[in-house]
Motif scaffolding. Sequence first.
Motif, short mmCIF file in Angstrom:
data_model
loop_
_atom_site.label_atom_id
_atom_site.label_comp_id
_atom_site.label_asym_id
_atom_site.label_seq_id
_atom_site.Cartn_x
_atom_site.Cartn_y
_atom_site.Cartn_z
N MET A 1 -15.57 -2.31 -0.31
CA MET A 1 -14.77 -3.45 0.08
C MET A 1 -13.53 -3.50 -0.81
SD MET A 1 -15.56 -7.45 -0.23
CE MET A 1 -15.63 -8.36 1.24
N ARG A 2 -12.38 -3.55 -0.17
CA ARG A 2 -11.11 -3.63 -0.89
C ARG A 2 -10.68 -5.08 -0.97
NH1 ARG A 2 -5.91 -0.80 -1.48
NH2 ARG A 2 -4.86 -2.24 -2.86
N ILE A 3 -10.18 -5.49 -2.11
CA ILE A 3 -9.69 -6.85 -2.31
C ILE A 3 -8.18 -6.78 -2.51
CG2 ILE A 3 -9.75 -8.90 -3.77
CD1 ILE A 3 -12.66 -8.11 -4.45
N PHE A 4 -7.44 -7.47 -1.66
CA PHE A 4 -6.00 -7.56 -1.78
C PHE A 4 -5.67 -8.90 -2.44
CE2 PHE A 4 -6.55 -4.57 1.67
CZ PHE A 4 -5.60 -3.60 1.39
N LYS A 5 -4.94 -8.87 -3.54
CA LYS A 5 -4.63 -10.09 -4.29
C LYS A 5 -3.58 -10.94 -3.61
CE LYS A 5 -6.09 -8.26 -8.65
NZ LYS A 5 -5.77 -7.99 -10.05
N GLN A 6 -2.77 -10.34 -2.74
CA GLN A 6 -1.81 -11.10 -1.97
C GLN A 6 -1.68 -10.49 -0.58
OE1 GLN A 6 2.18 -10.96 -3.51
NE2 GLN A 6 1.73 -9.12 -4.69
N TYR A 7 -1.17 -11.28 0.35
CA TYR A 7 -1.05 -10.84 1.73
C TYR A 7 0.21 -9.99 1.90
CZ TYR A 7 -0.63 -11.07 6.80
OH TYR A 7 -0.52 -10.76 8.12
N GLN A 8 0.02 -8.69 2.07
CA GLN A 8 1.10 -7.75 2.33
C GLN A 8 0.73 -6.99 3.60
OE1 GLN A 8 0.98 -5.56 -1.34
NE2 GLN A 8 2.61 -6.81 -2.21
N PRO A 9 1.18 -7.45 4.76
CA PRO A 9 0.73 -6.90 6.04
C PRO A 9 0.92 -5.39 6.20
CG PRO A 9 2.22 -8.75 6.39
CD PRO A 9 2.13 -8.53 4.93
N VAL A 10 2.03 -4.85 5.75
CA VAL A 10 2.29 -3.41 5.92
C VAL A 10 1.30 -2.60 5.08
CG1 VAL A 10 3.97 -1.55 5.62
CG2 VAL A 10 4.71 -3.77 6.48
N LEU A 11 1.06 -3.01 3.85
CA LEU A 11 0.11 -2.32 2.98
C LEU A 11 -1.30 -2.38 3.55
CD1 LEU A 11 -0.30 -0.87 0.23
CD2 LEU A 11 -0.78 -3.12 -0.72
N ILE A 12 -1.68 -3.53 4.08
CA ILE A 12 -3.01 -3.70 4.68
C ILE A 12 -3.13 -2.84 5.93
CG2 ILE A 12 -4.56 -5.38 5.77
CD1 ILE A 12 -3.27 -7.47 3.81
N ALA A 13 -2.09 -2.80 6.74
CA ALA A 13 -2.11 -1.99 7.96
C ALA A 13 -2.29 -0.51 7.62
CB ALA A 13 -0.83 -2.19 8.76
N LYS A 14 -1.59 -0.01 6.62
CA LYS A 14 -1.73 1.38 6.22
C LYS A 14 -3.14 1.66 5.71
CE LYS A 14 3.09 2.23 5.04
NZ LYS A 14 4.04 2.53 3.96
N TYR A 15 -3.70 0.72 4.95
CA TYR A 15 -5.06 0.88 4.42
C TYR A 15 -6.08 0.95 5.56
CZ TYR A 15 -9.39 -0.13 1.96
OH TYR A 15 -10.67 -0.08 1.50
N VAL A 16 -6.00 0.01 6.50
CA VAL A 16 -6.95 -0.04 7.62
C VAL A 16 -6.84 1.21 8.47
CG1 VAL A 16 -7.54 -1.27 9.75
CG2 VAL A 16 -7.10 -2.55 7.65
N LYS A 17 -5.62 1.65 8.74
CA LYS A 17 -5.40 2.84 9.55
C LYS A 17 -5.96 4.09 8.87
CE LYS A 17 -1.75 5.59 11.50
NZ LYS A 17 -0.61 6.25 10.97
N THR A 18 -5.85 4.15 7.56
CA THR A 18 -6.30 5.32 6.80
C THR A 18 -7.82 5.39 6.69
OG1 THR A 18 -4.28 5.30 5.51
CG2 THR A 18 -6.13 6.51 4.59
#
Length: 70
Positions: A1-18
């Motif tokens: 489980m990855r925890i993102f400390k702030q909402y950064q949609p582009v970074l999250i999208a790249k993570y989910v896609k990968t």
Amino acid sequence: MRIFKQYQPVLIAKYVKTFFSGRLYIRGRGAFMYARGMLVMPDHADKRHRSTVQEVNRLIGQLQAPQTVA
């Protein structure tokens, strides 16, 4: 489980896609699951969850679209 400390949609999208499937948590937004490279809408999603899922999935679609060279 990855925890993102702030909402950064582009970074999250790249993570989910990968990573394709799993779980993640965004501080201030809550926990999310993703499968087949897209965020999954929770069963009892509130307005913030819905908007987050829609925005990240839209960005994932843009990342997957072929880029045209002018």
